[in-house]
Scaffold this active site. Structure first.
Site, short mmCIF file in Angstrom:
data_model
loop_
_atom_site.label_atom_id
_atom_site.label_comp_id
_atom_site.label_asym_id
_atom_site.label_seq_id
_atom_site.Cartn_x
_atom_site.Cartn_y
_atom_site.Cartn_z
N THR A 158 -7.53 6.12 11.49
CA THR A 158 -7.88 7.41 10.54
C THR A 158 -8.72 8.39 11.47
OG1 THR A 158 -9.49 7.72 8.67
CG2 THR A 158 -10.02 6.00 9.84
N ASP A 159 -8.44 9.51 10.70
CA ASP A 159 -9.24 10.88 11.29
C ASP A 159 -10.67 10.66 11.22
OD1 ASP A 159 -8.55 10.76 8.50
OD2 ASP A 159 -9.21 13.05 8.46
N GLY A 172 0.92 -1.34 0.11
CA GLY A 172 0.01 -0.09 0.20
C GLY A 172 0.72 1.00 0.04
N GLN A 173 0.11 2.16 0.06
CA GLN A 173 0.83 3.66 0.10
C GLN A 173 1.85 3.88 1.10
OE1 GLN A 173 -0.17 8.52 -0.29
NE2 GLN A 173 -1.78 7.09 0.46
N TYR A 188 -16.56 2.65 6.58
CA TYR A 188 -15.41 2.51 6.56
C TYR A 188 -14.73 2.96 7.92
CZ TYR A 188 -10.51 4.21 6.34
OH TYR A 188 -9.12 4.61 6.36
N LYS A 200 -13.18 0.99 11.20
CA LYS A 200 -11.75 1.18 11.58
C LYS A 200 -11.99 1.39 13.07
CE LYS A 200 -8.28 1.94 9.51
NZ LYS A 200 -7.11 0.99 9.36
N ASP A 250 -2.67 -12.45 4.18
CA ASP A 250 -3.93 -11.88 4.03
C ASP A 250 -4.34 -11.43 5.24
OD1 ASP A 250 -6.65 -11.22 3.56
OD2 ASP A 250 -6.43 -11.42 1.64
N THR A 270 -9.13 0.49 2.28
CA THR A 270 -9.19 1.92 2.52
C THR A 270 -10.20 2.86 1.60
OG1 THR A 270 -7.27 2.31 0.96
CG2 THR A 270 -6.70 2.18 3.32
N1 LIG Z 1 -5.06 6.76 2.35
C1 LIG Z 1 -5.61 7.78 3.28
O1 LIG Z 1 -6.06 8.89 2.78
C2 LIG Z 1 -5.77 7.39 4.69
C3 LIG Z 1 -6.29 8.43 5.62
C4 LIG Z 1 -6.54 8.11 6.85
C5 LIG Z 1 -6.01 6.94 7.23
N2 LIG Z 1 -5.41 5.98 6.48
C6 LIG Z 1 -5.00 4.70 7.15
O2 LIG Z 1 -3.68 4.36 6.94
C7 LIG Z 1 -3.12 3.11 6.60
C8 LIG Z 1 -2.63 3.06 5.24
O3 LIG Z 1 -3.32 3.46 4.25
P1 LIG Z 1 -2.85 3.50 2.83
O4 LIG Z 1 -3.03 4.83 2.45
O5 LIG Z 1 -1.24 2.78 2.92
O6 LIG Z 1 -3.75 2.85 2.21
P2 LIG Z 1 -3.61 1.76 0.84
O7 LIG Z 1 -2.66 2.51 -0.24
O8 LIG Z 1 -4.86 1.54 0.33
O9 LIG Z 1 -2.79 0.44 1.40
C9 LIG Z 1 -3.68 -0.66 2.12
C10 LIG Z 1 -2.87 -1.90 1.77
O10 LIG Z 1 -3.65 -2.69 2.48
C11 LIG Z 1 -3.65 -4.06 1.65
N3 LIG Z 1 -4.74 -4.80 2.23
C12 LIG Z 1 -6.10 -4.44 2.02
N4 LIG Z 1 -6.78 -5.55 2.70
C13 LIG Z 1 -5.84 -6.44 3.03
C14 LIG Z 1 -5.93 -7.61 3.80
N5 LIG Z 1 -7.11 -8.26 3.87
N6 LIG Z 1 -4.80 -8.37 3.82
C15 LIG Z 1 -3.55 -7.84 3.66
N7 LIG Z 1 -3.43 -6.68 3.09
C16 LIG Z 1 -4.62 -5.98 2.82
C17 LIG Z 1 -3.93 -3.47 0.03
O11 LIG Z 1 -3.60 -4.67 -0.64
P3 LIG Z 1 -4.15 -4.44 -1.99
O12 LIG Z 1 -3.06 -3.33 -2.79
O13 LIG Z 1 -3.93 -5.80 -2.63
O14 LIG Z 1 -5.41 -3.85 -2.17
C18 LIG Z 1 -2.90 -2.35 0.28
O15 LIG Z 1 -1.62 -2.79 -0.15
C19 LIG Z 1 -4.72 2.60 6.82
O16 LIG Z 1 -4.76 1.88 7.96
C20 LIG Z 1 -5.65 3.58 6.52
O17 LIG Z 1 -6.99 3.30 7.17
C21 LIG Z 1 -5.36 6.32 5.17
#
Ligand SMILES: NC(=O)c1ccc[n+]([C@@H]2O[C@H](COP(=O)([O-])OP(=O)(O)OC[C@H]3O[C@@H](n4cnc5c(N)ncnc54)[C@H](OP(=O)(O)O)[C@@H]3O)[C@@H](O)[C@H]2O)c1
Length: 310
Positions: free
Chosen positions: A106-107, A15-16, A131, A135, A41, A67
């Site tokens: 998350t916020d 992920g990001q 969502y 969370k 997973d 997400t």
């Molecule tokens: N992005 C935002 O704006 C944001 C804002 C607030 C909080 N957050 C929190 O920050 C954290 C990281 O976010 P991010 O931006 O890195 O999100 P992201 O880019 O969507 O990455 C999430 C990763 O989790 C993987 N994933 C999803 N379901 C899974 C599962 N069942 N088992 C294993 N891996 C799984 C996804 O895999 P795939 O690539 O295969 O889908 C992806 O690689 C999360 O906890 C999110 O709630 C994010």
């Protein structure tokens, strides 16, 4: 004197935030593993158990999550599995083996109803969409299961890694004539590489036995802004690198029916993290400049490659 080795397991490495962490220079005493989702997973409890048993981590970082806020609304079972049941199972396994867990949240756990001051980690949660609800349940299951946790709430994460609000906006800027961005959602955009750096420091402090390191913390950008202002700043920073810009118009959330409800105000107060860990909030000015520079460099390299192979 050589430092004690730390075995660090990252779940969600593709992920990001996971990619941003993998791109950082990691401390020399880290033995680091980031198994792909196919091998670990979060919703497959046997796989998670096997990953832990095989790697024997000293600490686990979980950045994996479903997400896509609107997809969570439509596929609530998958959201519950990834954002609640998976983290609950992970926490149970960590508790069983005395492994500290760092988990991102998350916020959006806040409702934004008051909107008069940034949220502190102790403010009551009241999620408005599925969502955010999953969370919150994930957070609560970790708190219930184990004391050795750090729940780090972040907000509007942006970077050049993966698909996110920043990358989507740049694509729109490059391809569209007009953009409409809402003025009734205020948040604090957080640069993913800053989250990665913060995670490294948190791991070091936790593993170093810092007594007050556990609990719930916020790490977010230092500049609260609406989605409209976010787009405005990005367009201004990108302007020198593009021939034409689209026209930017204001909108409100109700102009986009069918989307999950987001809080009108979800600005996070990061001061507890700075107080306990000495990690300051993510700088919007610095993060934006770096992200634009990285995007332009990647775009120019891509264009040069295409020109060469044409
Ligand atoms: N992005 C935002 O704006 C944001 C804002 C607030 C909080 N957050 C929190 O920050 C954290 C990281 O976010 P991010 O931006 O890195 O999100 P992201 O880019 O969507 O990455 C999430 C990763 O989790 C993987 N994933 C999803 N379901 C899974 C599962 N069942 N088992 C294993 N891996 C799984 C996804 O895999 P795939 O690539 O295969 O889908 C992806 O690689 C999360 O906890 C999110 O709630 C994010």
């Amino acid at each position: 004197m050589s430092q004690k080795t730390k075995r660090v397991l990252l779940i969600g490495g593709s992920g990001q935030v996971g990619q941003a962490l993998r791109a950082e220079p990691l401390p020399e005493n880290w033995v680091f593993a980031a198994p792909p989702r196919a091998e670990c997973d979060l919703t497959d409890h046997a796989q998670v158990q096997a990953s832990i048993n095989n790697f024997k981590p000293d600490i686990i970082i979980n950045t994996a999550s479903m997400t896509n806020v609107d997809a969570c609304e439509k596929d609530s079972d998958s959201a519950v599995a990834a954002n609640f049941e998976g983290p609950a199972n992970l926490a149970a396994q960590c508790c069983h083996r005395d492994i500290p867990l760092i988990h991102l949240s998350t916020d959006y756990v806040f409702d934004g109803a008051d909107g008069s001051r940034p949220y502190t980690p102790d403010d009551p949660m009241n999620p408005l969409c599925h969502y955010a609800n999953t969370k919150m349940m994930g957070e609560e299951s970790i708190r219930h299961e184990m004391a050795w946790h750090v729940i780090l709430r972040v907000a509007s994460v942006y970077s050049t890694y993966g698909t996110n609000i920043f990358s989507k906006l740049l694509t729109a800027i490059e391809t569209k004539d007009e953009l409409r961005m809402v003025t009734d959602q205020v948040g604090s955009p957080t640069y993913a590489p800053d989250i990665a750096k913060a995670l490294i420091r948190i791991v070091d402090a936790v593993m170093g036995g810092k007594f007050d390191a556990y609990g719930t913390f916020h790490f977010a950008g230092d500049t609260p802004m609406t989605r409209y202002q976010f787009a405005q700043d990005i367009m201004q920073a990108y302007a020198p690198h593009i021939q034409r810009l689209p026209k930017l118009f204001t909108a409100v959330s109700s102009d986009f029916p069918g989307f999950a409800t987001r809080p009108a105000y979800s600005v996070l107060d990061s001061s507890k993290l700075e107080r306990v860990y000495g990690i300051p909030a993510s700088s919007w000015k610095k993060g934006l400049a770096e992200a634009i520079a990285m995007h332009v460099a990647a775009r120019d390299a891509r264009n040069a490659d295409q020109a060469q192979s044409a």
